[in-house]
Design an enzyme around this catalytic site. Structure first.
Site, PDB file in Angstrom:
ATOM      1  N   ARG A 143      63.458  69.791  50.469  1.00  0.00           N
ATOM      2  CA  ARG A 143      63.735  68.909  49.318  1.00  0.00           C
ATOM      3  C   ARG A 143      63.526  69.675  48.027  1.00  0.00           C
ATOM      4  O   ARG A 143      64.298  69.537  47.078  1.00  0.00           O
ATOM      5  CB  ARG A 143      62.832  67.676  49.367  1.00  0.00           C
ATOM      6  N   LYS A 167      52.151  60.879  56.202  1.00  0.00           N
ATOM      7  CA  LYS A 167      50.871  61.602  56.243  1.00  0.00           C
ATOM      8  C   LYS A 167      49.706  60.615  56.284  1.00  0.00           C
ATOM      9  O   LYS A 167      48.710  60.853  56.960  1.00  0.00           O
ATOM     10  CB  LYS A 167      50.754  62.521  55.022  1.00  0.00           C
ATOM     11  N   LYS A 168      49.819  59.511  55.571  1.00  0.00           N
ATOM     12  CA  LYS A 168      48.714  58.540  55.530  1.00  0.00           C
ATOM     13  C   LYS A 168      48.638  57.757  56.843  1.00  0.00           C
ATOM     14  O   LYS A 168      47.552  57.515  57.363  1.00  0.00           O
ATOM     15  CB  LYS A 168      48.887  57.588  54.343  1.00  0.00           C
TER      16      LYS A 168
HETATM   17  N1  URA Z   1      53.965  63.300  47.316  1.00  0.00           N
HETATM   18  C1  URA Z   1      54.299  63.478  48.605  1.00  0.00           C
HETATM   19  O1  URA Z   1      53.440  63.641  49.466  1.00  0.00           O
HETATM   20  N2  URA Z   1      55.603  63.491  48.925  1.00  0.00           N
HETATM   21  C2  URA Z   1      56.580  63.299  48.020  1.00  0.00           C
HETATM   22  O2  URA Z   1      57.727  63.304  48.370  1.00  0.00           O
HETATM   23  C3  URA Z   1      56.208  63.118  46.677  1.00  0.00           C
HETATM   24  C4  URA Z   1      54.889  63.110  46.346  1.00  0.00           C
END
Ligand code: URA
Length: 400
Positions: free
Chosen positions: A167, A186-187
């Site tokens: 990205r 992730k969370k």
């Molecule tokens: N924080 C993240 O972990 N991912 C994103 O895409 C943007 C901010």
């Protein structure tokens, strides 16, 4: 078939759970090539995703790696995510405070990239504090203390690492479904029941406008709930820094003051609001949350009584040149000042200086007189003149 999935998204169709899982599995295994992944990101960027698709993408990313498991102890398991801001040391206060209220807080956090350090950088200003604990150690600390703040273990949501890097390379970071899946994957891999999101807007925030932050908060809440986690969001103003300090050791000092009931009002109020329990304020005032913080620090190898790292910096005081009222204290410019002094890093492998940073004596709405200190900069050997220029540009003083 991957090219059918790509063509469907290219043409604006919704993808199914099975299609998104096939795609994410392929991204992690390498079966989906980098150009194919880049094309997928560009199609999502242009065509968007429904809430249902974003839930499916998030869950496929969660399941692309390890998931923390706390089934051997009682919950509830809760955590907070902030979209990031200048002077944001809320995690250091919130984790022990929420644990003191009876929840367990398995907080996996990150390092900073850009203008200031991340939560792990701040905690590493405490001598001995370990941020690379293994899952078994984390489990013991969570059971004994009720909270930890550590870095990524093994492989949580590995798909996000691949997607996030691409990205960045392809200009597809600012897409609400992609941001949502990245944050939540992730969370949710932390094995939590409840998540509160601090979605910031303003000059020092990832989202510059209130409207953009509202859209992101809305999507995060819908997708979090769709994935089975109680999810709330609080929108916060990041046009000026949070609290009065920016810089790693300085922010730890301020978080400790807050944990002892003596911190700046905006930091304490935001932390209590995020937890959403009216008893939280009293636990700051009583010092109970500070005791819990010390237990967490010791459990992670740190010494809460030792002087913080980075001592020995020189101090440079910036004074007001006019009388008036502060009407602006631009968070991004203050963040840049801290960055050029060495508090943040440009590349993931760069070191930061734990001791440098800024203390703001004046914030928006406060009166100032000629010659009064506005900011004290703690400096090492680099960036003093540039930091000074950022500080000068950050403040607006109205003489009316
Ligand atoms: N924080 C993240 O972990 N991912 C994103 O895409 C943007 C901010």
């Amino acid at each position: 078939m991957i090219h059918e999935i790509l063509e469907a998204k290219r043409d604006g169709q919704s993808l199914s759970e099975a299609q998104l899982r096939e795609l994410i599995d392929g991204v992690v295994s390498g079966a989906v090539t980098r150009p194919q992944t880049a094309a997928f990101l560009a199609f999502v960027f242009n065509r968007g995703m429904t809430v249902e698709e974003t839930v499916a993408l998030t869950m496929a990313m969660v399941e692309s790696g390890d998931q923390l498991d706390w089934s051997q102890m009682d919950g509830p398991f809760v955590d907070k995510h902030s979209t990031g801001g200048v002077g944001d040391k809320v995690s250091l206060v919130l984790a022990p405070l929420w644990a003191e209220l009876g929840s367990r807080v398995p907080m996996i956090s990150g390092r900073g990239l850009g203008h200031t350090g991340g939560t792990l950088d701040k905690l590493e200003a405490i001598p001995g504090y370990q941020t690379d604990l293994e899952a078994e150690q984390l489990s013991t600390i969570l059971a004994d203390v009720g909270c930890f703040i550590s870095g990524q273990t093994g492989s949580l949501a590995p798909a996000d690492r691949v997607l996030y890097a691409l990205r960045n390379e392809t200009g597809t970071v600012p897409s609400i479904p992609l941001i949502t899946a990245s944050i939540l994957s992730k969370k949710l891999a932390e094995g939590i029941d409840e998540l509160v999101l601090d979605v910031k807007w303003g000059s020092g925030a990832f989202m510059q406008t209130h409207d953009a932050a509202t859209d992101l908060a809305d999507m995060l809440c819908r997708v979090g709930r769709g994935a089975g986690v109680m999810t709330r969001a609080v929108l916060t103003d990041m046009n000026q820094p949070l609290g009065r300090t920016v810089g790693n050791a300085l922010e730890v000092e301020e978080a400790i003051a807050c944990l002892k009931g003596d911190g700046p009002g905006d930091l304490a109020t935001l932390t209590v609001d995020l937890i959403g329990d009216p008893r939280a304020r009293g636990l700051l005032d009583s010092g109970a949350a500070y005791e819990r913080f010390c237990r967490m620090v010791r459990a992670q190898g740190g010494d809460p009584d030792a002087p913080l790292l980075g001592a020995g910096c020189a101090e440079v005081v910036v004074c007001a040149e006019v009388d008036g009222t502060v009407t602006g204290c631009d968070a991004l410019k203050i963040g840049k000042a801290a960055f050029v002094l060495g508090a943040g890093r440009e590349h993931a492998d760069k070191a930061i200086h734990p001791g440098v940073g800024l203390t703001l004596h004046k914030k928006v709405g406060e009166r100032v007189a000629v010659g009064e200190p506005m900011v004290t900069m703690r400096v090492a050997d680099v960036g003093v003149e540039r930091a000074r220029a950022h500080v000068d540009a950050a403040f607006k003083i109205s003489q009316d």
